[in-house]
Design a protein around this motif. Structure first.
Motif, PDB file in Angstrom:
ATOM      1  N   UNK D 124       0.837  -1.194   0.000  1.00 43.63           N
ATOM      2  CA  UNK D 124       0.000   0.000   0.000  1.00 43.63           C
ATOM      3  C   UNK D 124       0.866   1.236   0.000  1.00 43.63           C
ATOM      4  N   UNK D 125       1.001   1.862  -1.132  1.00 41.37           N
ATOM      5  CA  UNK D 125       1.751   3.108  -1.260  1.00 41.37           C
ATOM      6  C   UNK D 125       1.386   3.743  -2.581  1.00 41.37           C
ATOM      7  N   UNK D 126       1.316   5.049  -2.607  1.00 43.91           N
ATOM      8  CA  UNK D 126       0.931   5.708  -3.858  1.00 43.91           C
ATOM      9  C   UNK D 126       2.055   5.676  -4.888  1.00 43.91           C
ATOM     10  N   UNK D 127       3.270   5.353  -4.458  1.00 45.89           N
ATOM     11  CA  UNK D 127       4.442   5.585  -5.311  1.00 45.89           C
ATOM     12  C   UNK D 127       4.676   4.506  -6.367  1.00 45.89           C
ATOM     13  N   UNK D 128       4.020   3.377  -6.233  1.00 45.59           N
ATOM     14  CA  UNK D 128       4.196   2.241  -7.158  1.00 45.59           C
ATOM     15  C   UNK D 128       5.663   1.821  -7.254  1.00 45.59           C
ATOM     16  N   UNK D 129       6.330   1.802  -6.118  1.00 44.84           N
ATOM     17  CA  UNK D 129       7.776   1.555  -6.146  1.00 44.84           C
ATOM     18  C   UNK D 129       8.176   0.270  -5.432  1.00 44.84           C
ATOM     19  N   UNK D 130       7.274  -0.705  -5.423  1.00 44.15           N
ATOM     20  CA  UNK D 130       7.611  -1.962  -4.741  1.00 44.15           C
ATOM     21  C   UNK D 130       7.912  -3.039  -5.781  1.00 44.15           C
ATOM     22  N   UNK D 173      10.687   6.601  -7.858  1.00 41.63           N
ATOM     23  CA  UNK D 173      10.055   5.995  -9.033  1.00 41.63           C
ATOM     24  C   UNK D 173       9.371   7.048  -9.903  1.00 41.63           C
ATOM     25  N   UNK D 174       9.399   6.835 -11.207  1.00 44.89           N
ATOM     26  CA  UNK D 174       8.803   7.789 -12.139  1.00 44.89           C
ATOM     27  C   UNK D 174       7.389   7.429 -12.557  1.00 44.89           C
ATOM     28  N   UNK D 175       6.808   6.396 -11.950  1.00 44.15           N
ATOM     29  CA  UNK D 175       5.518   5.881 -12.427  1.00 44.15           C
ATOM     30  C   UNK D 175       4.409   6.927 -12.414  1.00 44.15           C
ATOM     31  N   UNK D 176       4.260   7.649 -11.313  1.00 47.89           N
ATOM     32  CA  UNK D 176       3.196   8.665 -11.253  1.00 47.89           C
ATOM     33  C   UNK D 176       3.412   9.692 -12.356  1.00 47.89           C
ATOM     34  N   UNK D 177       4.648  10.093 -12.555  1.00 49.03           N
ATOM     35  CA  UNK D 177       4.948  11.085 -13.593  1.00 49.03           C
ATOM     36  C   UNK D 177       4.638  10.539 -14.987  1.00 49.03           C
ATOM     37  N   UNK D 178       5.009   9.306 -15.242  1.00 45.04           N
ATOM     38  CA  UNK D 178       4.784   8.726 -16.580  1.00 45.04           C
ATOM     39  C   UNK D 178       3.291   8.651 -16.892  1.00 45.04           C
ATOM     40  N   UNK D 179       2.534   8.070 -15.964  1.00 46.47           N
ATOM     41  CA  UNK D 179       1.106   7.878 -16.213  1.00 46.47           C
ATOM     42  C   UNK D 179       0.355   9.207 -16.287  1.00 46.47           C
ATOM     43  N   UNK D 180       0.666  10.112 -15.357  1.00 45.70           N
ATOM     44  CA  UNK D 180      -0.087  11.373 -15.351  1.00 45.70           C
ATOM     45  C   UNK D 180       0.370  12.270 -16.494  1.00 45.70           C
ATOM     46  N   UNK D 181       1.628  12.184 -16.846  1.00 43.73           N
ATOM     47  CA  UNK D 181       2.131  12.994 -17.950  1.00 43.73           C
ATOM     48  C   UNK D 181       1.516  12.565 -19.273  1.00 43.73           C
ATOM     49  N   UNK D 182       1.484  11.253 -19.508  1.00 43.27           N
ATOM     50  CA  UNK D 182       0.884  10.753 -20.754  1.00 43.27           C
ATOM     51  C   UNK D 182      -0.609  11.089 -20.790  1.00 43.27           C
ATOM     52  N   UNK D 183      -1.249  11.007 -19.629  1.00 46.33           N
ATOM     53  CA  UNK D 183      -2.691  11.275 -19.553  1.00 46.33           C
ATOM     54  C   UNK D 183      -3.027  12.750 -19.749  1.00 46.33           C
ATOM     55  N   UNK D 184      -2.045  13.596 -19.591  1.00 48.31           N
ATOM     56  CA  UNK D 184      -2.300  15.034 -19.630  1.00 48.31           C
ATOM     57  C   UNK D 184      -1.701  15.685 -20.854  1.00 48.31           C
ATOM     58  N   UNK D 308       9.263   0.474 -14.105  1.00 49.13           N
ATOM     59  CA  UNK D 308       8.196   1.387 -14.547  1.00 49.13           C
ATOM     60  C   UNK D 308       7.896   1.133 -16.023  1.00 49.13           C
ATOM     61  N   UNK D 309       6.731   1.550 -16.477  1.00 46.52           N
ATOM     62  CA  UNK D 309       6.333   1.288 -17.865  1.00 46.52           C
ATOM     63  C   UNK D 309       7.014   2.290 -18.800  1.00 46.52           C
ATOM     64  N   UNK D 310       8.271   2.022 -19.096  1.00 47.02           N
ATOM     65  CA  UNK D 310       9.030   2.979 -19.910  1.00 47.02           C
ATOM     66  C   UNK D 310       8.493   3.091 -21.333  1.00 47.02           C
TER      67      UNK D 310
END
Lengths: 320, 320, 320, 320
Positions: D124-130, D173-184, D308-310
């Motif tokens: 349980x963490x928002x960072x998706x870094x596990x 981790x860059x996951x939040x940035x990747x997903x939100x960046x692509x979505x925006x 991360x989903x590069x």
């Protein structure tokens, strides 16, 4: 006054919890103990009464619905039920009560007051249909919920060149329809307070499509007729539209209150307690020109009238 | 391949615009010009075709609905319509086409491919009812929209000790019901893929009230029966519930896409163009185990099956 | 008057697009052509002026930001720039202009009016800091955006027994802080209009934790000091809190307008055009006691005062 | 196993409450009593332990934060603290424990398991870094929260021709940035997992403005550098942008969980209890290719890697 009760009655409305919280906390700051009466007049008569502390109302400010529950109880129209209610209140040492609800709830509240039991009303209903107040608690939230839903259905209507007739709540009042229709750029707003001309509506829709619009939206107050019926009437005159009805239903009632309803609920609740401690009864707190005022139940029932903002309805005509 | 077309067909779904944008921009990066075919197969046959540039798709990523519009057009089932479509495409110098839509739209896409015209499908429908893919474009958004609506109606149900039967979309698939029901703590989820036991549902509702719950929620997939009918069936067995039906309707279809649908739409759209430039046809891009894959239209229609996540349906049973 | 211009200037505010739409459509219904002046006074001076039709403003009612763009342009304080602006307007045959913006924008508008060019202002700013009006366009949306953000950060604060100092916008006005703080159950609201007592704040926070609260929230208007500074001042007196600052920043400014701001923007825009056609100039449309009124720029700058709702600030004290 | 404990530790994440609810209810269906350990390892050592029933977790499914609270407690790295924890558990008759949290929390969980106390982890963490899991609980909600905030700030950026550098969470981790960046539709996404080329970013921004875009968006993962620093680096190369930094901060962490996080939390929680009753320990439930799997803490720490989903990061390049 050392001990008061608070109850919600009738349909629930967003912001009721904000009002309950304010009754409890403003009460405590005035040295008054507050008791919850749950499930409205039914709970009152059956003695569903328990202490509410400042802690109990922590974290409810942003919750929809009512933590005190509500229930229908037509039996409270009879004197027998009313006297039982007063008895229950006295049994618990309660000396005054705040009733949060709509018109029907206020009838009950007035009867308590008539039996000599101090009672103050708070207008909580999404319909904005109470005389004497500019706004009821819950109205602003419901309008925003409806507008959000209309934004959503417009996406779909626009993708299919469709006309949607959306039926919104409001009982006999057109306020929800007026505000949400104007906010959504509806091609027509049909309300109980004004006759409508079906040919004009059809003409406006056609003009819209002719000017390049890819959809049409009619916001219909439930007090006029069901959406399916208006669709039928339109199709009787003109079969060419790709038209559908949408009934928004229960989603209009719930949801987290807007800032405005949280503030209004807090102001109403606090003022209601103050009035009880000042020895007042038979009054309702209301809001007029942004000021919290009071009106007698008697005047609300007999002398005051609810006026929807018909100039907004008029304005919409120029903006479609 | 120097010039391709893109169209949306069937019911609109959130994320379609993200896919259109990706077709245009990935196309440009591959040196391919993209043309919009508006209003689905109807627009195709009637030649509603115009150039789409990178700029035209700026700012549409977060919009619901489809900027290319959609329309029903049963005539496309006939060979005559299909050949007219191919003719229009050739007239505009278009060498391949991306069709975003559901099952019915893919039938049309397959016929184009069968006539020798390169065609790639993108599964865009809120119902998640296309074989071979874990998810369709729009499903995640719709589930979240439904969950938000269920959160809202629960506020109200809880305030009145009420049971609500909420009918959600999904055509013949129970996916929306399963996901939204589990997400909302529904006492029962009724779907087409599993028989239900009305006595068990009634028992679960009663157990819930007995344990102190103040409301009950049944999420019903539209593919089973209308909400009013399920209410009737429940009342036939047990009259004691304060029960109501809610039909969520069109609000489920619109709204801004979630992050997941924006990413999925972008991935689908980009891959579809790449496939056309690689000389592929008669395929659909799909997502399996988080990977973008391709399946033949033939397999989607004849060999693959859509499997809803029944283990989630099962899981819900333990959590009510 | 046959042709008017409309522009937005200064910081953007939700609802500006609703006002622009109303200017265009009310204008058309009065037989007046409307021209967009983009990028504020900079665009005016540089002649960024083009026709706006009813169609151009379709679908903008629910969009945040401003479709006319905005820009800073201090050069408009000089007479030279102002005269160039008037020249551009005349060159395009424009006979009057509606300026939507804040205090700074109205200075420019007044100078146009002083040069004999008919000008009407519309108060569009999230800060609610314009004299003479109860509300500015954008304020209601921003308060709701802030309240939603505060609901979110409270989740986190409550999970960690934390005190949060949240800095909100408002320039020199405390209105956003007062409304959002009261709506969020803040333990303290710190605004420029009232001195604050840091010891009282610390005592209230401690009392809260002692009574079982699991978090504390201080809403701080940016006009008082930065959040980090208030954290520092609190820690200087008491080191025991698990305390953090949060600066909400730019998210406060954007987003889809609430129903209230859509209605207010529509009313303001429509009235502004009417005033121009009635031959008025040097006025601002404002809202007082729910009525659209007008005030002279002169009075707004020199004689009227903005009064935040300090009674709400007072009320909050009783509800924590 | 007749009695188990459940705790949340580290930063809170939306969906934690869904997992707690599932632990309790799936536990009850398996005949296991569940106890809450509040305030993480600190509460464990200090014996903050109490019974949780099915009723206690009613209505928490849609709440952000964690009803079990969380706290930092570095002392749990020492053997002494760990043994005290085991002692407390035994004192309450608890035979196994579910720990919901991130990497640091799992270190504590592993130590409990190493001391012979059955322990299962839930990521349980928002960072998706596990390592080992495709998604952590809370990630989907946070991405959607960030995307909504980016939609909002884009309104404003677009109104002013501005470039925004928005710093988002994610630790290393860059996951939040990747997903939100692509979505925006971000013009650039800067993450720790990939070197970035500041000249390329500046070129892309300039190309965007040249092609008619009215704003630029850079999404920056906090693990790379602070937003202010990236602004500084850009300005060092090119002074012409109207550029600002935005730090989203704490709002990313809270809020009601999305459907996906509610389902994931429910699945994780239920499976964790099942594993304990099957006699397992030292494992973490994770999700891979849409299946709930288990991995040893040992493997998570030493052998598995988070990827991360590069390819999404790559895809974004073609879509700007």
């Amino acid at each position: 006054m050392k001990r008061i009760g608070v109850m919600t009655s009738g349909g629930d409305a967003p912001g009721m919890n904000a009002a309950v919280r304010a009754v409890v906390r403003r009460g405590e700051s005035l040295g008054v103990e507050v008791y919850a009466i749950t499930n409205g007049y039914k709970g009152l008569v059956e003695g569903e009464i328990h202490r509410l502390t400042s802690n109990d109302v922590g974290g409810i400010l942003n919750r929809g619905g009512t933590m005190l529950f509500s229930a229908r109880y037509p039996e409270f129209k009879e004197k027998e039920g009313q006297l039982k209610g007063v008895e229950q209140l006295k049994k618990h040492g309660i000396e005054g009560v705040v009733v949060i609800g709509g018109d029907g709830s206020f009838r009950g509240a007035q009867s308590l007051s008539n039996h000599g039991f101090p009672t103050i009303g708070v207008p909580g209903t999404i319909d904005n249909d109470i005389a004497g107040t500019d706004y009821t608690l819950g109205f602003d939230t419901t309008v925003n919920t409806v507008v959000e839903a209309l934004d959503r259905v417009r996406d779909t209507a626009g993708s299919h060149g469709r006309v949607l007739v959306v039926e919104v709540m409001g009982r006999d009042a057109g306020d929800i329809a007026i505000w949400s229709g104007l906010s959504s750029g509806a091609e027509a707003i049909v309300i109980p307070e004004k006759p409508f001309d079906i040919n004009q509506i059809i003409k406006d829709l056609k003009d819209g499509f002719a000017e390049g619009k890819n959809q049409g939206l009619i916001v219909l107050a439930e007090g006029v007729m069901p959406a399916a019926e208006l669709v039928r009437q339109i199709q009787e005159v003109d079969h060419t539209f790709n038209i559908r009805e949408v009934v928004l239903g229960h989603i209009q009632r719930g949801g987290q209150p807007t800032a405005r309803d949280r503030v209004l609920g807090s102001s109403f609740g606090a003022r209601a307690v103050e009035l009880l401690t000042e020895g007042k009864t038979g009054l309702c707190v209301e809001v007029v020109d942004e000021e919290i005022v009071t009106n007698k139940f008697d005047d609300i029932f007999n002398n005051l009238k609810h006026e929807p903002k018909l100039h907004l309805h008029e304005l919409n005509k120029f903006l479609i």
